[in-house]
Design a protein around this motif. Structure first.
Motif, PDB file in Angstrom:
ATOM      1  N   PHE A  16      33.797  23.272  53.436  1.00 49.63           N
ATOM      2  CA  PHE A  16      34.513  22.711  52.298  1.00 49.63           C
ATOM      3  C   PHE A  16      36.006  22.968  52.431  1.00 49.63           C
ATOM      4  N   ASN A  17      36.373  24.193  52.790  1.00 47.44           N
ATOM      5  CA  ASN A  17      37.785  24.548  52.873  1.00 47.44           C
ATOM      6  C   ASN A  17      38.472  23.877  54.049  1.00 47.44           C
ATOM      7  N   GLN A  18      37.755  23.708  55.173  1.00 47.84           N
ATOM      8  CA  GLN A  18      38.349  23.021  56.305  1.00 47.84           C
ATOM      9  C   GLN A  18      38.572  21.552  55.979  1.00 47.84           C
ATOM     10  N   PHE A  19      37.632  20.954  55.250  1.00 52.83           N
ATOM     11  CA  PHE A  19      37.777  19.555  54.853  1.00 52.83           C
ATOM     12  C   PHE A  19      38.956  19.391  53.911  1.00 52.83           C
ATOM     13  N   ARG A  20      39.087  20.354  53.012  1.00 49.51           N
ATOM     14  CA  ARG A  20      40.153  20.284  52.032  1.00 49.51           C
ATOM     15  C   ARG A  20      41.511  20.483  52.679  1.00 49.51           C
ATOM     16  N   GLY A  21      41.560  21.357  53.706  1.00 55.75           N
ATOM     17  CA  GLY A  21      42.814  21.627  54.393  1.00 55.75           C
ATOM     18  C   GLY A  21      43.835  22.225  53.456  1.00 55.75           C
ATOM     19  N   TYR A 100      45.916  28.602  26.729  1.00 54.30           N
ATOM     20  CA  TYR A 100      47.225  29.204  26.470  1.00 54.30           C
ATOM     21  C   TYR A 100      48.267  28.223  26.983  1.00 54.30           C
ATOM     22  N   GLY A 101      48.760  27.366  26.114  1.00 53.39           N
ATOM     23  CA  GLY A 101      49.663  26.317  26.563  1.00 53.39           C
ATOM     24  C   GLY A 101      48.971  25.434  27.588  1.00 53.39           C
ATOM     25  N   ASP A 102      49.589  25.295  28.757  1.00 53.95           N
ATOM     26  CA  ASP A 102      49.036  24.477  29.833  1.00 53.95           C
ATOM     27  C   ASP A 102      48.095  25.270  30.734  1.00 53.95           C
ATOM     28  N   TRP A 103      47.748  26.481  30.323  1.00 53.65           N
ATOM     29  CA  TRP A 103      46.887  27.348  31.125  1.00 53.65           C
ATOM     30  C   TRP A 103      45.487  27.410  30.532  1.00 53.65           C
ATOM     31  N   LYS A 104      44.499  27.531  31.422  1.00 50.96           N
ATOM     32  CA  LYS A 104      43.133  27.864  31.045  1.00 50.96           C
ATOM     33  C   LYS A 104      42.814  29.201  31.719  1.00 50.96           C
ATOM     34  N   ILE A 105      42.452  30.185  30.915  1.00 51.87           N
ATOM     35  CA  ILE A 105      42.166  31.520  31.425  1.00 51.87           C
ATOM     36  C   ILE A 105      40.655  31.736  31.393  1.00 51.87           C
ATOM     37  N   ILE A 106      40.087  32.077  32.531  1.00 50.67           N
ATOM     38  CA  ILE A 106      38.640  32.267  32.654  1.00 50.67           C
ATOM     39  C   ILE A 106      38.329  33.762  32.706  1.00 50.67           C
ATOM     40  N   LYS A 107      37.491  34.208  31.792  1.00 49.16           N
ATOM     41  CA  LYS A 107      37.052  35.604  31.800  1.00 49.16           C
ATOM     42  C   LYS A 107      35.698  35.672  32.504  1.00 49.16           C
ATOM     43  N   ILE A 108      35.609  36.518  33.505  1.00 48.88           N
ATOM     44  CA  ILE A 108      34.435  36.570  34.381  1.00 48.88           C
ATOM     45  C   ILE A 108      33.367  37.498  33.826  1.00 48.88           C
ATOM     46  N   ASP A 109      32.122  37.062  33.882  1.00 46.12           N
ATOM     47  CA  ASP A 109      30.992  37.912  33.486  1.00 46.12           C
ATOM     48  C   ASP A 109      31.048  39.223  34.272  1.00 46.12           C
ATOM     49  N   PRO A 110      30.915  40.381  33.592  1.00 47.10           N
ATOM     50  CA  PRO A 110      31.012  41.675  34.269  1.00 47.10           C
ATOM     51  C   PRO A 110      30.033  41.867  35.422  1.00 47.10           C
ATOM     52  N   SER A 111      28.903  41.174  35.389  1.00 51.03           N
ATOM     53  CA  SER A 111      27.892  41.380  36.435  1.00 51.03           C
ATOM     54  C   SER A 111      28.079  40.468  37.643  1.00 51.03           C
ATOM     55  N   ILE A 112      29.091  39.590  37.615  1.00 51.26           N
ATOM     56  CA  ILE A 112      29.383  38.757  38.780  1.00 51.26           C
ATOM     57  C   ILE A 112      29.866  39.636  39.927  1.00 51.26           C
ATOM     58  N   SER A 113      29.398  39.361  41.131  1.00 49.00           N
ATOM     59  CA  SER A 113      29.733  40.190  42.285  1.00 49.00           C
ATOM     60  C   SER A 113      31.171  39.977  42.749  1.00 49.00           C
ATOM     61  N   PHE A 114      31.658  40.907  43.535  1.00 48.78           N
ATOM     62  CA  PHE A 114      32.975  40.792  44.181  1.00 48.78           C
ATOM     63  C   PHE A 114      33.050  39.488  44.961  1.00 48.78           C
ATOM     64  N   TYR A 115      31.991  39.194  45.701  1.00 46.87           N
ATOM     65  CA  TYR A 115      31.944  37.992  46.550  1.00 46.87           C
ATOM     66  C   TYR A 115      32.097  36.715  45.722  1.00 46.87           C
ATOM     67  N   VAL A 116      31.306  36.591  44.674  1.00 47.05           N
ATOM     68  CA  VAL A 116      31.328  35.365  43.873  1.00 47.05           C
ATOM     69  C   VAL A 116      32.660  35.226  43.142  1.00 47.05           C
ATOM     70  N   TYR A 117      33.159  36.303  42.572  1.00 47.01           N
ATOM     71  CA  TYR A 117      34.420  36.236  41.839  1.00 47.01           C
ATOM     72  C   TYR A 117      35.550  35.710  42.718  1.00 47.01           C
ATOM     73  N   HIS A 118      35.730  36.303  43.879  1.00 41.74           N
ATOM     74  CA  HIS A 118      36.867  35.919  44.715  1.00 41.74           C
ATOM     75  C   HIS A 118      36.660  34.545  45.349  1.00 41.74           C
ATOM     76  N   ASN A 119      35.425  34.178  45.617  1.00 43.54           N
ATOM     77  CA  ASN A 119      35.181  32.826  46.121  1.00 43.54           C
ATOM     78  C   ASN A 119      35.417  31.776  45.036  1.00 43.54           C
ATOM     79  N   LEU A 120      35.190  32.141  43.781  1.00 44.10           N
ATOM     80  CA  LEU A 120      35.485  31.199  42.695  1.00 44.10           C
ATOM     81  C   LEU A 120      36.984  30.931  42.575  1.00 44.10           C
ATOM     82  N   VAL A 121      37.807  31.951  42.830  1.00 47.51           N
ATOM     83  CA  VAL A 121      39.261  31.738  42.829  1.00 47.51           C
ATOM     84  C   VAL A 121      39.608  30.644  43.827  1.00 47.51           C
ATOM     85  N   CYS A 122      38.968  30.703  44.995  1.00 42.72           N
ATOM     86  CA  CYS A 122      39.180  29.696  46.034  1.00 42.72           C
ATOM     87  C   CYS A 122      38.574  28.355  45.633  1.00 42.72           C
ATOM     88  N   TRP A 123      37.340  28.381  45.190  1.00 47.49           N
ATOM     89  CA  TRP A 123      36.599  27.152  44.880  1.00 47.49           C
ATOM     90  C   TRP A 123      37.308  26.318  43.812  1.00 47.49           C
TER      91      TRP A 123
END
Length: 230
Positions: A16-21, A100-123
């Motif tokens: 996905f990321n290579q396609f997106r470039g 918040y103005g032009d921002w959308k702030i996402i609060k992450i479920d506490p039980s989400i893993s390190f892997y999923v959280y940081h990959n969601l930032v990318c996704w």
């Protein structure tokens, strides 16, 4: 089975990321701030002057800061990321979304893993060809006990594969996260002296773009239950 599923997700994300470039994410906050890397060396070759730092997700309140996007885009993106494994087993997680103005702030479920959280930032930073793709997608993790352990992260604009986050702690230590290998319990955040990212300058830039990060805990978050396959 767990590692097979993780492997499948990793392959999907890399493709996905290579396609997106480099089309998305418009991380212009880096252009005028203290950001510096030594070339575009692969993560595995950057072992000099670096060390792993364990991150206990339970010690943090974690967020994703997105600018110029929609709630529907965010919810669709999280939902479809949660379906990547194809596994029939799933859990229900709670995500909060505040405006918040032009921002959308996402609060992450506490039980989400390190892997999923940081990959969601990318996704979420470059999900599909969509006019609602955020101009900025930034992970911000607020430590519950020590503010010096707060950190923010975003896609490395120097990495053409789109599979690496860079960031900084409030203490001043800069780091990278190689997303395909971030599935360990305490993650794979690696302190790197050859990377320079300024917390103050990036927080100031975010403020200039209309969001005061000091308000993040006092925002009113609407809760959304999302099924994510294991």
């Amino acid at each position: 089975m767990k590692y097979i599923i993780i492997g499948v997700i990793t392959i999907i994300l890399v493709l996905f990321n290579q396609f997106r470039g480099k089309k998305k994410n418009n991380l212009i906050l880096l252009s005028g701030n203290s950001f510096e890397t030594k070339g575009n060396t692969s993560e595995k070759d950057k072992s000099t002057l670096s060390n792993l730092k364990k991150i206990n997700s339970e010690d943090y309140s974690r967020y994703i800061l997105t600018k110029s996007t929609t709630k529907s885009y965010i919810l669709k993106g999280i939902k479809e990321y949660g379906e990547l494994s194809g596994n029939e087993e799933f859990k229900i997680y709670t995500f909060g979304i505040a405006e918040y103005g032009d921002w959308k702030i996402i609060k992450i479920d506490p039980s989400i893993s390190f892997y999923v959280y940081h990959n969601l930032v990318c996704w979420l930073s470059g999900y599909e060809e969509d006019t609602a793709i955020p101009k900025l997608s930034i992970g911000f993790s607020k430590n519950k006990a020590d503010s010096q352990e707060d950190y923010l992260c975003f896609l490395d604009p120097e990495n053409e594969y789109g599979d690496t986050l860079i960031g900084t702690f409030r203490s001043g230590e800069s780091f990278s996260i190689y997303l395909p290998e971030a599935y360990e319990e305490y993650g794979n955040l690696t302190i790197k002296k050859e990377i320079q990212v300024s917390m103050k300058e990036n927080v100031d830039y975010i403020s200039e773009q209309g969001f005061n990060i000091l308000d993040i805990e006092s925002l009113k978050y609407s809760e959304h239950k999302i099924k994510m396959n294991e």
